[in-house]
Design a protein around this motif. Structure first.
Motif, PDB file in Angstrom:
ATOM      1  N   THR A  27       0.832  -1.210   0.000  1.00 17.31           N
ATOM      2  CA  THR A  27       0.000   0.000   0.000  1.00 17.31           C
ATOM      3  C   THR A  27       0.862   1.253   0.000  1.00 17.31           C
ATOM      4  OG1 THR A  27      -0.224  -0.090   2.421  1.00 17.31           O
ATOM      5  CG2 THR A  27      -1.950  -1.141   1.107  1.00 17.31           C
ATOM      6  N   LYS A  28       2.025   1.203   0.619  1.00 17.58           N
ATOM      7  CA  LYS A  28       2.929   2.358   0.578  1.00 17.58           C
ATOM      8  C   LYS A  28       3.415   2.640  -0.843  1.00 17.58           C
ATOM      9  CE  LYS A  28       3.184   3.809   4.831  1.00 17.58           C
ATOM     10  NZ  LYS A  28       2.797   5.200   5.194  1.00 17.58           N
ATOM     11  N   LEU A  29       3.440   1.594  -1.673  1.00 15.07           N
ATOM     12  CA  LEU A  29       3.809   1.775  -3.082  1.00 15.07           C
ATOM     13  C   LEU A  29       2.624   2.213  -3.931  1.00 15.07           C
ATOM     14  CD1 LEU A  29       6.179  -1.297  -3.611  1.00 15.07           C
ATOM     15  CD2 LEU A  29       6.833   1.114  -3.472  1.00 15.07           C
ATOM     16  N   GLY A  30       1.465   2.409  -3.282  1.00 12.86           N
ATOM     17  CA  GLY A  30       0.293   2.895  -3.991  1.00 12.86           C
ATOM     18  C   GLY A  30      -0.632   1.823  -4.494  1.00 12.86           C
ATOM     19  N   TRP A  31      -0.415   0.570  -4.100  1.00 17.34           N
ATOM     20  CA  TRP A  31      -1.293  -0.499  -4.564  1.00 17.34           C
ATOM     21  C   TRP A  31      -2.672  -0.352  -3.937  1.00 17.34           C
ATOM     22  CZ3 TRP A  31       0.452  -5.954  -6.135  1.00 17.34           C
ATOM     23  CH2 TRP A  31       1.608  -5.885  -6.920  1.00 17.34           C
ATOM     24  N   GLN A  32      -3.684  -0.522  -4.759  1.00 17.22           N
ATOM     25  CA  GLN A  32      -5.060  -0.550  -4.290  1.00 17.22           C
ATOM     26  C   GLN A  32      -5.580  -1.987  -4.369  1.00 17.22           C
ATOM     27  OE1 GLN A  32      -6.579   2.347  -3.072  1.00 17.22           O
ATOM     28  NE2 GLN A  32      -4.449   3.056  -3.300  1.00 17.22           N
ATOM     29  N   ASP A  33      -6.752  -2.216  -3.786  1.00 17.71           N
ATOM     30  CA  ASP A  33      -7.374  -3.549  -3.819  1.00 17.71           C
ATOM     31  C   ASP A  33      -6.451  -4.609  -3.230  1.00 17.71           C
ATOM     32  OD1 ASP A  33      -9.597  -2.426  -5.124  1.00 17.71           O
ATOM     33  OD2 ASP A  33      -8.603  -2.638  -7.058  1.00 17.71           O
ATOM     34  N   VAL A  34      -5.844  -4.273  -2.078  1.00 15.96           N
ATOM     35  CA  VAL A  34      -5.010  -5.209  -1.328  1.00 15.96           C
ATOM     36  C   VAL A  34      -5.874  -5.825  -0.233  1.00 15.96           C
ATOM     37  CG1 VAL A  34      -3.001  -5.463   0.184  1.00 15.96           C
ATOM     38  CG2 VAL A  34      -2.887  -3.952  -1.825  1.00 15.96           C
ATOM     39  N   VAL A  35      -5.991  -7.143  -0.241  1.00 18.42           N
ATOM     40  CA  VAL A  35      -6.807  -7.844   0.750  1.00 18.42           C
ATOM     41  C   VAL A  35      -5.926  -8.820   1.520  1.00 18.42           C
ATOM     42  CG1 VAL A  35      -8.739  -9.440   1.112  1.00 18.42           C
ATOM     43  CG2 VAL A  35      -8.892  -7.654  -0.650  1.00 18.42           C
ATOM     44  N   LEU A  36      -5.999  -8.766   2.851  1.00 19.56           N
ATOM     45  CA  LEU A  36      -5.287  -9.732   3.701  1.00 19.56           C
ATOM     46  C   LEU A  36      -6.324 -10.568   4.440  1.00 19.56           C
ATOM     47  CD1 LEU A  36      -2.197  -9.150   5.969  1.00 19.56           C
ATOM     48  CD2 LEU A  36      -4.199 -10.354   6.860  1.00 19.56           C
ATOM     49  N   LEU A  37      -6.209 -11.895   4.321  1.00 17.59           N
ATOM     50  CA  LEU A  37      -7.111 -12.814   5.002  1.00 17.59           C
ATOM     51  C   LEU A  37      -6.362 -13.575   6.076  1.00 17.59           C
ATOM     52  CD1 LEU A  37      -9.017 -14.329   1.924  1.00 17.59           C
ATOM     53  CD2 LEU A  37      -9.613 -12.307   3.276  1.00 17.59           C
TER      54      LEU A  37
END
Length: 816
Positions: A27-37
């Motif tokens: 997310t710090k690199l700007g990634w969106q739609d990151v999901v952690l399960l």
């Protein structure tokens, strides 16, 4: 209704500190739609009971870089997220109880200086000054690392999670990944089910990251990838409060398998015992969450008895907590990071061998950058998951190996130390022949390889030391045989990859730096490069026919090198096949190599018919073989390839004929000492993906006048600008000290780097090292005009420097 999306860019599986770090850095690199399960609750696997030690020095410069990054990251997390990480820079003291351990610590201290880590060697008296509560009984010295520290493991993970959420990541607890859907070499999505079974669904995704910790092996199988690790029981005790106990450094006494950490006025004693207890071979209980394992005081008692002597205050303090919890360990005590070789969108960050807290920050950063750029940010070969062989996912193998790997963390890290457990899995066709003749075997990638040959009456085992080990003179005799007469050794373990098809020539010309438009039988030494001109593989390629080539790689990198080719196959019409086990290889090397071969074959081995760098089909005894005239030891010689069914006959024929010319069987230690005298590079040490091929002195192997190939622009640019570093060969002026690798390299009084590899040169009569010297804007003459020293265990030893091989610089001996 679930709040989980139907689609994500990436699904991270596992909510321990490593999964949290990966989410944070993406997310710090700007990634969106990151999901952690997370199957249960965040940190509920092994993170919650970690000791939280933050060491800065690791076994290589890049692993040290990652550990230092972790510490720096954790220092700033509280200000960023408001969650306290409990990080305290208390320093650490490591204590030696033997002279051998002291040499290890002092060599590590020298390495720390090369890596820029503050360090100080300690006498026994200075150990006591740094750690007043320790008994000096038997102490020979120690090392002080002032920037080491300790922290709160769970809060580090929660701080990372909060940082990830603030940047848009979705973190979902009590949601288990129940299935992974695949299509070819890609994962297309994951199935999930809630902890209470009331909700389930599917998330389509572009990629997944396996951060499942001790479940990583199981999750890997679901995704079609190999993640070798096994859980072991890990013990520690926490004392009752001790009056007057204030903040103390971390104390490590590896000779007693123990570490000590002060925490809130109590003392924690942890252990890495030499005979560990593997756990849950038949699977981890479904309900596991913040669980402890049954106490086994008898197993821990020897460590405690030593500890009471070493830390007398523990003899009067009561035990507040006896803890036994699982930790996962890998076959080589290095964690798994990177893109899984079996799939093209499955990433792995698992198996952290009880150093997950100090590693998580750096590992998360490196993996996220790799995912962002599509290439490694720097060399990660120590931990790249592609180093693992398929068989190493075998549960019985993992169970047996894990008994040893936990204890190896605190065992003496002697050079050439061999694993003792889970041996004998992969044997070459010559194994029993070599064993009968006194071979002492080592292991790499599961292969049993003859490292040296014992004399009659000599113990066939390693007696480890930092000085000359018991096989030193044996290897010297083998070395002399190859230099002065003829030696034979087994190279069957080296990877052999067949590339064939109508586009084989065009494909190799694209993926490799050499020119493969050569006649049948021609051998091309070359590298596979990345876009930056770094070296991804160091190989020899032999043209077998119009449509077929044989690519030969180091044993440890066969899978990685084959995967590199597979990932760049594109639309080329080629088939890439591992044929390593199908052919055995005997190397016959030395001034009398031609004489020996003429005794067993009617083939013509002359320069006119079989010049250096060519291969020919031959009769060998009553069988057939293929003779490749190449060398990694710098002498006249051939590598003889024969089908595995004819290997026994070939060995017996050569060995019998060799009695007339005093043939000597040789091992891998000989090969390494000969190659370093000749200045030949060792992949993984001297050359890696971050070492530019021009700086490595291998520009001769790259042909820029051919069509486009991977890395061409970077090669042309560096040829234009000149090297930024040069790899230099060094010979100590003192014949006594030994070199291994990572010794600080000192130019005109200042540390400028470290040795990438080292060994003893029995012909040159001194220890030999290779290392990079920064030289941007300098000429070769400028580099050689300096004065050089190598730091060996804190002592600076003068060294001669050369840019040409000190042994046979014109390679006249290989072409006679």
């Amino acid at each position: 209704m679930s709040d989980l999306p139907n689609k994500a860019r990436v699904v991270i599986i596992g909510g321990g500190v490593v999964g949290c770090s990966v989410a944070y850095h993406l997310t710090k690199l700007g990634w969106q739609d990151v999901v952690l399960l997370e199957r249960k609750q965040l940190t509920s696997g092994t993170t919650w009971h970690a000791a939280g030690l933050i060491g800065q020095l690791r076994a290589s410069s890049n692993m040290t870089k990652l550990a230092r990054y972790s510490a720096e990251l954790y220092q700033g997390l509280e200000a960023e997220t408001g969650v306290a990480t409990g990080l305290r820079q208390v320093g650490s003291v490591s204590v030696a109880l033997t002279d051998e351990r002291l040499e290890e610590l002092y060599r590590n201290a020298a390495m720390a200086r090369a890596f820029g880590v503050p360090v100080e060697e300690l006498s026994p008296r200075e150990v006591k000054e740094r750690y007043e509560h320790v008994s000096l009984e038997g102490v020979t010295g120690g090392v002080w690392l002032p920037t080491d520290g300790q922290a709160d493991p769970a809060n580090i993970a929660l701080a990372l999670v909060k940082g990830a959420r603030q940047c848009g990541a979705l973190i979902k607890e009590r949601t288990k990944v129940s299935g992974i859907v695949r299509k070819g070499r890609h994962v297309t999505g994951v199935d999930w089910i809630s902890d209470d079974g009331q909700a389930q669904g599917h998330i389509a995704c572009d990629m997944i990251v396996n951060c499942a910790g001790m479940w990583g092996h199981e999750v890997g199988k679901m995704a079609g990838v190999n993640v070798p690790l096994h859980a072991c029981e890990h013990f520690y005790i926490v004392s009752e409060p001790i009056a007057g106990l204030s903040q103390m450094p971390v104390l490590r006494v590896p000779d007693e398998c123990a570490y000590y950490k002060e925490d809130a006025g109590k003392m924690m004693l942890g252990a890495f015992e030499p005979n560990a207890k593997p756990w849950a071979m038949k699977g981890i209980p479904e309900s596991f969450e913040f669980d402890q394992l049954p106490e086994d005081f008898d197993h821990f008692e020897p460590i405690l008895e030593w500890a009471v002597e070493r830390m007398p205050m523990l003899g009067t303090a009561g035990i507040h907590t006896f803890f036994n919890g699982p930790e996962s360990f890998t076959p080589d005590d290095a964690y798994h990071l990177g893109l899984a070789p079996e799939m093209d969108n499955v990433w792995v960050a698992a198996g952290f061998n009880s150093i997950g807290i100090q590693s998580a920050g750096g590992a998360g950063m490196a993996l996220a950058q790799w995912m962002e750029d599509g290439q490694k940010p720097f060399d990660l070969g120590d931990v790249d998951v592609s180093r693992m062989q398929p068989f190493q996912g075998n549960k019985t193998y993992l169970f047996e190996r894990s008994k040893e790997t936990l204890g190896l963390l605190y065992a003496d890290h002697f050079p050439y130390r061999q694993k003792a457990t889970a041996r004998g899995v992969r044997r070459t066709p010559f194994h029993h022949h070599l064993k009968e003749q006194g071979a002492v075997f080592g292991e790499i990638a599961g292969w049993e390889r003859a490292n040296w040959f014992a004399n009659a009456g000599q113990d066939r085992e390693y007696q480890y030391s930092w000085k000359r080990q018991n096989w030193f003179e044996n290897a010297a005799a083998e070395h002399r045989a190859v230099r002065e007469n003829v030696g034979m050794y087994d190279m069957s373990s080296f990877g052999k990859i067949r590339v064939e098809g109508p586009d084989a020539e065009a494909f190799l010309n694209y993926v490799g730096g050499g020119d493969y438009s050569v006649p049948i039988g021609k051998i091309v030494y070359t590298q596979f490069l990345n876009a930056r001109g770094g070296i991804e593989a160091d190989v020899t390629v032999t043209r077998l026919s119009e449509v077929a080539y044989l690519v030969v790689t180091p044993a440890a990198t066969r899978l990685a090198d084959q995967t590199w080719m597979m990932r760049h196959k594109g639309d080329f019409r080629v088939v890439i096949t591992d044929v390593t086990a199908g052919e055995a290889v005997l190397a016959v090397m030395g001034p009398n190599a031609r004489t020996l071969l003429e005794k067993v074959s009617s083939a013509d081995f002359s320069n006119a018919v079989n010049p250096f760098g060519t291969a020919q089909e031959i009769e060998l005894g009553m069988g057939l073989a293929r003779a490749h005239r190449v060398t990694y030891v710098g002498e006249l010689g051939w590598e003889l390839y024969m089908s595995s069914d004819m290997a026994g006959h070939a060995f017996e024929t050569l060995f019998e004929a060799g009695q007339d010319v005093d043939l000597k069987l040789c091992g891998m230690h000989m090969m390494d000492s000969c190659r370093i005298e000749k200045g030949f590079r060792h992949f993984g040490h001297d050359i890696t993906c971050e070492d530019h091929v021009i700086d490595a002195g291998l520009g001769f192997a790259v042909k820029t006048d051919k069509a486009d190939f991977i890395g061409k622009d970077a090669v042309l640019a560096r040829k234009e600008s000149g090297p930024e570093s040069r790899i230099v060969q060094f010979r100590l002026t003192d014949p006594e000290p030994l070199l291994y690798h990572n010794e600080p390299l000192i130019r005109d009084g200042e540390i400028v780097g470290y040795l990438s590899s080292g060994n003893y040169g029995h012909t040159l009569g001194r220890a030999i090292g290779l290392g990079y010297v920064p030289c941007k804007g300098e000429s070769a003459g400028d580099v050689l005009a300096s004065t050089y020293e190598i730091d060996v265990m804190g002592t600076r030893v003068r060294a001669e420097a050369s840019l040409r091989p000190m042994y046979d610089p014109r390679s006249e001996r290989v072409k006679v």
